[in-house]
Design a protein around this motif. Structure first.
Motif, PDB file in Angstrom:
ATOM      1  N   SER A 152       0.785  -1.219  -0.071  1.00  0.00           N
ATOM      2  CA  SER A 152       0.058  -0.160   0.197  1.00  0.00           C
ATOM      3  C   SER A 152       0.908   1.424   0.058  1.00  0.00           C
ATOM      4  O   SER A 152       1.907   1.271   0.634  1.00  0.00           O
ATOM      5  N   LEU A 153       0.345   2.144  -0.883  1.00  0.00           N
ATOM      6  CA  LEU A 153       1.080   3.465  -0.793  1.00  0.00           C
ATOM      7  C   LEU A 153       0.955   4.163   0.602  1.00  0.00           C
ATOM      8  O   LEU A 153      -0.038   4.505   1.244  1.00  0.00           O
ATOM      9  N   PRO A 179      -0.119   4.013  -8.564  1.00  0.00           N
ATOM     10  CA  PRO A 179      -0.933   2.841  -7.742  1.00  0.00           C
ATOM     11  C   PRO A 179      -0.996   2.967  -6.386  1.00  0.00           C
ATOM     12  O   PRO A 179      -0.074   3.389  -5.469  1.00  0.00           O
ATOM     13  N   GLN A 180      -2.186   3.002  -5.773  1.00  0.00           N
ATOM     14  CA  GLN A 180      -2.570   2.924  -4.425  1.00  0.00           C
ATOM     15  C   GLN A 180      -2.154   1.623  -3.694  1.00  0.00           C
ATOM     16  O   GLN A 180      -1.708   1.659  -2.603  1.00  0.00           O
ATOM     17  N   ARG A 181      -2.189   0.483  -4.361  1.00  0.00           N
ATOM     18  CA  ARG A 181      -1.532  -0.659  -3.729  1.00  0.00           C
ATOM     19  C   ARG A 181      -0.752  -1.259  -5.254  1.00  0.00           C
ATOM     20  O   ARG A 181      -1.271  -1.323  -6.318  1.00  0.00           O
ATOM     21  N   LEU A 182       0.292  -2.008  -4.875  1.00  0.00           N
ATOM     22  CA  LEU A 182       1.040  -2.672  -5.581  1.00  0.00           C
ATOM     23  C   LEU A 182       0.384  -3.901  -6.195  1.00  0.00           C
ATOM     24  O   LEU A 182      -0.191  -4.617  -5.218  1.00  0.00           O
ATOM     25  N   ARG A 183       0.932  -4.533  -7.274  1.00  0.00           N
ATOM     26  CA  ARG A 183       0.213  -5.816  -7.732  1.00  0.00           C
ATOM     27  C   ARG A 183       1.283  -6.828  -7.815  1.00  0.00           C
ATOM     28  O   ARG A 183       2.523  -6.613  -7.672  1.00  0.00           O
ATOM     29  N   ASP A 188       7.567  -6.681   0.776  1.00  0.00           N
ATOM     30  CA  ASP A 188       6.980  -6.262   1.776  1.00  0.00           C
ATOM     31  C   ASP A 188       6.989  -4.728   2.020  1.00  0.00           C
ATOM     32  O   ASP A 188       6.120  -4.116   2.288  1.00  0.00           O
ATOM     33  N   PHE A 189       8.232  -4.320   1.738  1.00  0.00           N
ATOM     34  CA  PHE A 189       8.656  -3.123   1.823  1.00  0.00           C
ATOM     35  C   PHE A 189       9.213  -2.385   0.525  1.00  0.00           C
ATOM     36  O   PHE A 189      10.366  -3.122   0.175  1.00  0.00           O
ATOM     37  N   LEU A 190       8.792  -1.384   0.057  1.00  0.00           N
ATOM     38  CA  LEU A 190       9.456  -0.878  -1.411  1.00  0.00           C
ATOM     39  C   LEU A 190       9.400   0.521  -1.177  1.00  0.00           C
ATOM     40  O   LEU A 190       8.451   1.125  -1.354  1.00  0.00           O
ATOM     41  N   TYR A 269       4.627  -5.051 -10.771  1.00  0.00           N
ATOM     42  CA  TYR A 269       3.972  -4.216  -9.403  1.00  0.00           C
ATOM     43  C   TYR A 269       3.108  -3.096  -9.795  1.00  0.00           C
ATOM     44  O   TYR A 269       2.303  -2.793  -8.864  1.00  0.00           O
ATOM     45  N   GLY A 270       2.888  -2.948 -11.201  1.00  0.00           N
ATOM     46  CA  GLY A 270       1.842  -1.746 -11.548  1.00  0.00           C
ATOM     47  C   GLY A 270       2.543  -0.441 -11.650  1.00  0.00           C
ATOM     48  O   GLY A 270       1.941   0.699 -11.655  1.00  0.00           O
ATOM     49  N   LEU A 271       3.957  -0.157 -11.518  1.00  0.00           N
ATOM     50  CA  LEU A 271       4.660   0.774 -11.559  1.00  0.00           C
ATOM     51  C   LEU A 271       5.123   1.176 -13.044  1.00  0.00           C
ATOM     52  O   LEU A 271       5.813   0.261 -13.746  1.00  0.00           O
ATOM     53  N   ARG A 272       4.909   2.205 -13.633  1.00  0.00           N
ATOM     54  CA  ARG A 272       4.934   2.629 -14.828  1.00  0.00           C
ATOM     55  C   ARG A 272       6.455   2.914 -14.969  1.00  0.00           C
ATOM     56  O   ARG A 272       7.056   3.768 -14.455  1.00  0.00           O
ATOM     57  N   THR A 273       6.866   2.302 -16.120  1.00  0.00           N
ATOM     58  CA  THR A 273       8.396   2.714 -16.433  1.00  0.00           C
ATOM     59  C   THR A 273       8.494   3.142 -18.095  1.00  0.00           C
ATOM     60  O   THR A 273       7.508   3.029 -18.815  1.00  0.00           O
ATOM     61  N   ASN A 274       9.622   3.634 -18.468  1.00  0.00           N
ATOM     62  CA  ASN A 274       9.624   4.425 -19.584  1.00  0.00           C
ATOM     63  C   ASN A 274      10.170   3.407 -20.621  1.00  0.00           C
ATOM     64  O   ASN A 274      11.093   2.610 -20.448  1.00  0.00           O
TER      65      ASN A 274
END
Length: 692
Positions: A152-153, A179-183, A188-190, A269-274
């Protein structure tokens, strides 16, 4: 000391020189002075860039100053723990909670020279052996830390000074690519580092909306992003088109062995990359990558100012370590600044308080005279036709002094023909009429743009100086339906104001008190506040002195306009403009409505002394013992002229607190004596003028 005062002593604050004398030619004393000036200037530029989001020099000028400071400190052993070269720039602003970063968010060492990039590679290979590099675009946005706990963010924090920053989590949650939550199978910690930015197409569209609403456009996408992410109201952030690229892991409970592996996991994880990131085996390939991206730069929908070359292996990164300012495993190979030639992305039409339509070219940001600009005046329909300018054309842009840049010529035509102004007002839909080369909206005060600008001008420093009626508050009042004319300001009540978002009891009471004070304004201020075309404070004072009462001014304007030409600064054109204003039935009704609430004071029409006969004064900044307007009236009452700009005919520039830099520079250029307030009062006393 104000920035304007520092300008006189420090050459590196505004339009700084970047052609430095060889270090060997400097004495130790000269080097020490230059180092101090550079440190002072860089700190100010850092504050403006990171805190105020209002830089006054181009990035490449800043880089040159920073490189010079580092060179002098090394050559003369002038290192100091407080030097900008020893710490990351920027400080958190006060409105947000300050939060310590999970891991330092350091700067990236950079250069635009290929030789420096090769030197970086040689050092890396000398210390850790052969490596692979990850090459990424160097985004020109706002760098932030995003902390996820159990997926969670938890918080989002601006870079700030690299050790701590501003907690802008509420704002970050409104950005679609956060993202409010990672996929997936996430740690556990990022904690990740990302770049918040505004896509170029969305930036141009947003700027067009701002211009058409009568608001000041943003200078470039980075300023738009920085200004947005620090808004106190998350709903404003939600309305603006922000996006994020994620590009680094700052800390995690489960670290990958390489940067490439980290980036490959981000989308899971749902994090947008280039999609322009590449892994290369040597520095030659990294340099090729940079040169390819330079060619493709204008085709990207986000601003970049170079590429970042990073060591891929995490163990090698740890071995290379970091300095106090930057990680030693990464290097930014910067692009040269765009210069003067750019593309017109769109044209917006701005509606002024008199209804005049001004076309504004929205540009792909370009460096012009050391300043990054993203808009340029197209002046009027005739000039557009003469230059054959259209959306999509490549044009050359110029600046004249500090005024808005203008399109000088078309370099390459993309679309046939030229841009045509709309037949109806973009704000209110009223028909547009032409008067020679000028186009006007016929909506008058029924046009929100003209109404808002009229109210803003009425309350401005050139009007009645009503504190609390700025651009944002006037927009609120108009949009809420509380104000449909200047006169409606005097019908406002506390309950209606406190119902508005962001208004409390104190701000409402303060505005009502300001409005009450403005009910008996000095006559010159009231004439100026009406916003009569071509009539500013100076001409308003001359009219007040000539006629004494507002009614006498109005009657002369309506019935004897030739009498106006007897007034200093009023020629045939200005007299006709004043006549047309007061002869208009709509204007007459609007003025009568205001006069139902306001009683302008009579002005002194008597002839003063001649103690200052033949002298010309210019005033800048704020005075303590009297207002600037009072000082102008005082010198004019004793035979002097008070003008708005410095020239070779000016005898004295009187500079109060926070004076304008341009007027100070013009005074120096024309050898005009500069007086502070005490020296000004002493001059008046010496001339026999009683100030009591």
């Amino acid at each position: 000391m104000s920035v304007a005062d520092e300008d006189e002593e420090n050459p590196y604050l505004r339009d700084p020189p970047t052609d430095f004398a060889p270090v060997a030619e400097l004495s130790e004393a000269e080097a020490e002075r230059q180092v101090e000036q550079l440190r002072q200037a860089i700190r100010e530029h850092d504050r403006r860039y990171y805190v105020e989001n209002d830089p006054i020099i181009a990035d490449r000028s800043y880089d040159a100053l920073f490189a010079r400071l580092r060179e002098l400190e090394a050559a003369f052993d002038l290192d100091h723990p407080d030097s900008p070269t020893r710490s990351v720039s920027g400080e958190p602003i006060e409105e947000f909670d300050t939060v310590e970063h999970v891991a330092p968010m350091l700067s990236i060492d950079n250069s635009g020279e290929e030789a420096d990039v090769r030197e970086f590679d040689e050092r890396v290979r000398r210390e850790v052996g052969d490596v692979r590099y990850v090459c990424e675009p160097k985004f020109d946005g706002v760098s932030m830390e995003f902390v996820y706990e159990d997926g969670s963010l938890e918080r989002a924090v601006t870079r700030g000074d690299g050790r701590e920053g501003d907690d802008v989590t509420r704002n970050a949650r409104t950005i679609g690519s956060v993202p409010q939550r990672l996929r997936g199978d996430h740690p556990d910690f990022l904690t990740v580092r990302g770049e918040v930015y505004m896509p170029k197409d969305d930036f141009q569209a947003h700027n067009r909306e701002r211009i058409e609403r009568g608001e000041e456009p943003f200078a470039n996408p980075r300023n738009a992003t920085a200004g947005t992410i620090r808004q106190l109201d998350p709903s404003i952030v939600a309305e603006r088109p922000l996006a994020v690229f994620y590009f680094d892991v700052l800390d995690a409970s489960d670290l990958e062995d390489s940067h490439r592996d980290e980036l490959e996991r981000f989308p899971e994880y749902g994090l947008r990359t280039n999609d322009r990131v590449e892994v290369v085996d040597d520095i030659e390939s990294a340099i090729d990558y940079r040169n390819r991206l330079l060619e493709e730069r204008d085709d990207l929908d986000y601003e970049i100012d170079g590429v970042v070359i990073k060591v891929d292996d995490r163990e090698a990164r740890e071995e290379l370590g970091r300095t106090a300012r930057h990680d030693r495993w990464a290097f930014a190979y910067k692009f040269p600044a765009r210069a003067e030639v750019t593309t017109i992305a769109d044209v917006a039409v701005q509606v002024g308080r008199t209804g005049r339509l001004t076309p504004v070219a929205l540009l792909d940001p370009v460096d012009v005279g050391g300043v990054t600009v993203s808009r340029a005046s197209l002046h009027n329909p005739e000039e557009i036709a003469e230059k054959n300018v259209n959306v999509g054309d490549t044009v050359r842009v110029q600046r004249a002094g500090d005024v808005i840049p203008y399109v000088e010529e078309v370099v390459e035509k993309t679309n046939e023909g030229h841009y045509e102004l709309p037949d109806s007002c973009p704000i209110c839909g009223s028909p547009v009429e032409r008067d020679g080369p000028i186009a006007f909206c016929t909506g008058g005060l029924t046009c929100d743009a003209q109404l808002r600008r009229s109210i803003e001008y009425y309350a401005s420093d050139d009007g009645l100086d009503i504190e609390g009626l700025g651009e944002q508050s006037v927009r609120q009042l108009v949009d809420a339906g509380l104000v449909a004319s200047v006169a409606d300001l005097y019908e406002l009540d506390r309950e209606a104001l406190t119902d508005l978002e962001g208004w409390g009891e104190t701000s409402a009471e303060n505005l009502l008190a300001e409005l009450e004070t403005s009910r008996e304004p000095p006559l010159p201020d009231f004439i100026s506040a009406l916003g009569i075309p071509l009539i500013g404070p100076t001409t308003a004072r001359e009219l007040a002195r000539e006629f004494g009462t507002f009614e006498d001014v109005r009657q002369a304007a309506k019935n004897e306009p030739e009498r106006l030409e007897d007034v200093d600064d009023v020629g045939e054109t200005v007299a006709e403009t004043i006549h047309e204003f007061f002869a208009s039935e709509a204007n007459a009704a609007a003025v009568d409505d205001v006069l139902a609430h306001v009683s302008p004071q009579e002005a002194d029409t008597g002839v003063g002394g001649d103690e200052l006969d033949g002298l010309t004064f210019v005033f800048t900044g704020s005075l303590e013992a009297m207002t600037r307007g009072d000082a102008q009236e005082l010198v004019e009452a004793h035979g002097a002229n008070a003008t708005g700009s410095v020239s070779g005919n000016t005898n004295y520039l009187v500079a109060g607190e926070s004076p304008g830099a341009t007027k100070l520079e013009d005074a120096e250029a024309n050898d005009v004596p500069i007086l502070d307030e005490a020296a000004f009062r002493e001059l008046l006393t010496d001339r026999g003028i009683d100030l009591e």
